[in-house]
Design a protein around this motif. Structure first.
Motif, short mmCIF file in Angstrom:
data_model
loop_
_atom_site.label_atom_id
_atom_site.label_comp_id
_atom_site.label_asym_id
_atom_site.label_seq_id
_atom_site.Cartn_x
_atom_site.Cartn_y
_atom_site.Cartn_z
N ILE A 103 0.84 -1.20 0.00
CA ILE A 103 0.00 0.00 0.00
C ILE A 103 0.88 1.25 0.00
O ILE A 103 0.61 2.22 -0.72
N GLU A 104 1.96 1.21 0.82
CA GLU A 104 2.87 2.35 0.84
C GLU A 104 3.46 2.59 -0.56
O GLU A 104 3.62 3.72 -1.00
N LEU A 105 3.76 1.47 -1.24
CA LEU A 105 4.33 1.58 -2.59
C LEU A 105 3.32 2.19 -3.55
O LEU A 105 3.66 3.10 -4.32
N LEU A 106 2.08 1.71 -3.48
CA LEU A 106 1.04 2.26 -4.36
C LEU A 106 0.95 3.77 -4.16
O LEU A 106 0.91 4.54 -5.12
N LYS A 107 0.94 4.20 -2.88
CA LYS A 107 0.87 5.63 -2.60
C LYS A 107 2.12 6.33 -3.10
O LYS A 107 2.06 7.45 -3.62
N GLY A 108 3.26 5.65 -2.94
CA GLY A 108 4.54 6.25 -3.34
C GLY A 108 4.64 6.48 -4.85
O GLY A 108 5.37 7.37 -5.29
N THR A 109 3.91 5.68 -5.64
CA THR A 109 4.03 5.86 -7.09
C THR A 109 3.59 7.25 -7.53
O THR A 109 3.97 7.69 -8.61
N SER A 110 2.79 7.94 -6.69
CA SER A 110 2.36 9.28 -7.08
C SER A 110 3.56 10.21 -7.28
O SER A 110 3.48 11.20 -8.00
N LEU A 111 4.70 9.87 -6.65
CA LEU A 111 5.90 10.71 -6.79
C LEU A 111 6.36 10.80 -8.24
O LEU A 111 6.93 11.80 -8.65
N VAL A 112 6.13 9.73 -9.02
CA VAL A 112 6.65 9.76 -10.40
C VAL A 112 5.99 10.86 -11.22
O VAL A 112 6.53 11.27 -12.25
N SER A 113 4.83 11.34 -10.77
CA SER A 113 4.19 12.42 -11.52
C SER A 113 5.08 13.66 -11.54
O SER A 113 5.00 14.47 -12.46
N ILE A 114 5.96 13.78 -10.52
CA ILE A 114 6.81 14.96 -10.44
C ILE A 114 7.88 14.93 -11.54
O ILE A 114 8.37 15.97 -11.97
#
Lengths: 232, 216
Positions: free
Chosen positions: A150-161
């Protein structure tokens, strides 16, 4: 309401990429976690040291800094990643360092008597890990792995940067395009929530199967017995 | 020569100014997370089922959605509802609320770890409920969970670079700005990584010592 239908395809496309990056990073993270976790409990001092440096380095710095470093700094020394590859590698290495601690902890938690039994049975170190220690340890790794996923799924939002068009990036595009930002972001948050919920349900099912496979928890056969026809 | 030392010394002061903002955001965010987390933990034990369910749903929702999207929500969406926050304000509220959902679980575990006999004794002494919490339950529950809370403060510290996405000039934003001007990202970004290690390694070492002290 009709506006939602207009931008839903873009968001779904983003969500699909989010899931792909999550899957890629999860596989890489799992490999790193086991490699580093097994190294951490091995007899070799060098392997333990390498594992410790890896874990402390990736857990001690920020995931976004690691991503930026891979994406912006490494090209200067001649190593260039595609944006999506950079995202998967950075997130995978990051989550792997947390996973490494899970693997190490689960192996360390196996009772000493199990080791003594394998010694008494004259098993090789490989055989001991493969047939006795890991089957038990993996089952207790599953719940913390579920949290990390779950932490990873949330962390993927970083790639938008770094301009990868994942779900978060799609939301940002719609925002700058002048859509109704409140609805867009509420829909996006709900989509993340649903993905996380689906992953949680999947992991729970895996945990039940794992627990049953080593004789902990409910044994599935019991349910079949209950369904037997009434004796005539 | 790949690494430019003169350049490294030139940019260090600016990065350190960024570090100050990073630390400030962590501290303010921690206060929000530690206080709100306790409030959420207490609300989840409320006698009213509605409050328990709403709080539980809120915690689950915030925990399973990305902090970055939550920050965007606070910074870009709230103004359309008439609430305008500065980047720093949105950042510390976002960090604080996000981590409050984690700390609330920690507090909950701590509260549930207090033996039943303590509750019964408090009832036997006819203490009012506020007194039970203040003088009996929390003083026993909180010391036990200090290491776990400490870990979340460190985790928050490592999430502060996200604030760069909502215009806060913390350490990563400073490094990115320097890189954009000079086209050399290697030194500023590596330094940011090292500065993070420099703070977070001693911090996690301290937390581990705390853990041993409290015998877990």
């Amino acid at each position: 309401m009709s506006e939602i239908l207009d931008y839903l395809p873009l968001l779904l496309e983003g969500a699909w990429l989010t899931l792909q990056i999550t899957a890629g990073a999860a596989v890489l993270g799992l490999v790193c976690a086991f490699a580093s976790g097994l190294a951490a409990v091995s007899g070799s001092r060098t392997a333990r040291a390498v594992s410790m440096v890896y874990v402390e380095f990736f857990r001690g710095t920020s995931a976004l800094v690691q991503l930026f470093w891979l994406f912006f700094a490494l090209p200067l020394v001649g190593i260039r990643f595609e944006p999506i590859a950079a995202g998967i590698v950075a997130l995978g290495l990051n989550i792997g360092s947390y996973g490494s601690e899970v693997v190490r902890g689960a192996i360390k938690a196996i009772p000493k008597t199990q080791y003594e039994a394998t010694v008494a049975l004259n098993m090789s170190a490989y055989r001991r890990m493969r047939s006795v220690i890991l089957p038990q340890a993996v089952v207790s790794m599953l719940p913390p792995f579920g949290n990390l996923l779950i932490e990873l799924l949330k962390g993927t939002s970083l790639v938008s940067i770094i301009s990868i068009s994942d779900l978060t990036f799609s939301a940002q595009i719609l925002r700058s395009g002048g859509s109704d930002t409140l609805t867009v972001f509420l829909v996006v948050l709900v989509m993340y929530f649903l993905m996380a919920y689906a992953l949680t349900l999947g992991m729970r099912a895996l945990e039940r199967r794992g627990a049953a496979s080593i004789g902990r928890g409910k044994i599935p056969i019991q349910r079949d017995v209950a369904k037997l026809p009434e004796p005539v | 020569m790949i690494w430019d030392w003169a350049y490294t010394w030139d940019i260090l002061p600016e990065l350190l100014r960024g570090l100050v903002v990073t630390v400030q955001a962590t501290l303010v965010g921690s206060v929000v997370a530690l206080v709100l987390g306790l409030v959420l933990a207490l609300l989840r034990r409320s006698r009213l089922a509605v409050i328990r369910i709403v709080t539980g749903g809120f915690v689950e929702f915030v925990r399973s959605t990305p902090l970055l999207v939550q920050l965007y929500f606070l910074f870009f969406v709230l103004p359309s509802l008439g609430i305008t926050l500065s980047g720093f304000q949105a950042g510390v509220i976002g960090l604080g609320v996000h981590y409050a959902t984690y700390t609330s679980e920690v507090y909950r575990a701590g509260i549930e770890g207090v033996p039943r006999g303590q509750w019964e004794a408090a009832t036997a002494l006819n203490l009012p409920s506020s007194r039970v919490w203040r003088s009996v339950i929390l003083p026993q529950a909180i010391p036990r969970v200090l290491p776990a809370l400490g870990n979340y403060v460190i985790a928050m510290f490592k999430e502060t670079p996200l604030l760069s996405a909502i215009t806060v000039l913390e350490m990563l934003a400073a490094a990115k700005g320097i890189g954009n001007q000079t086209f050399r990202y290697l030194e500023p970004l590596t330094l940011v990584g090292l500065l993070f290690l420099l703070v977070s390694l001693p911090a996690s070492f301290t937390v581990r010592r705390l853990e041993r002290r409290f015998g877990h």
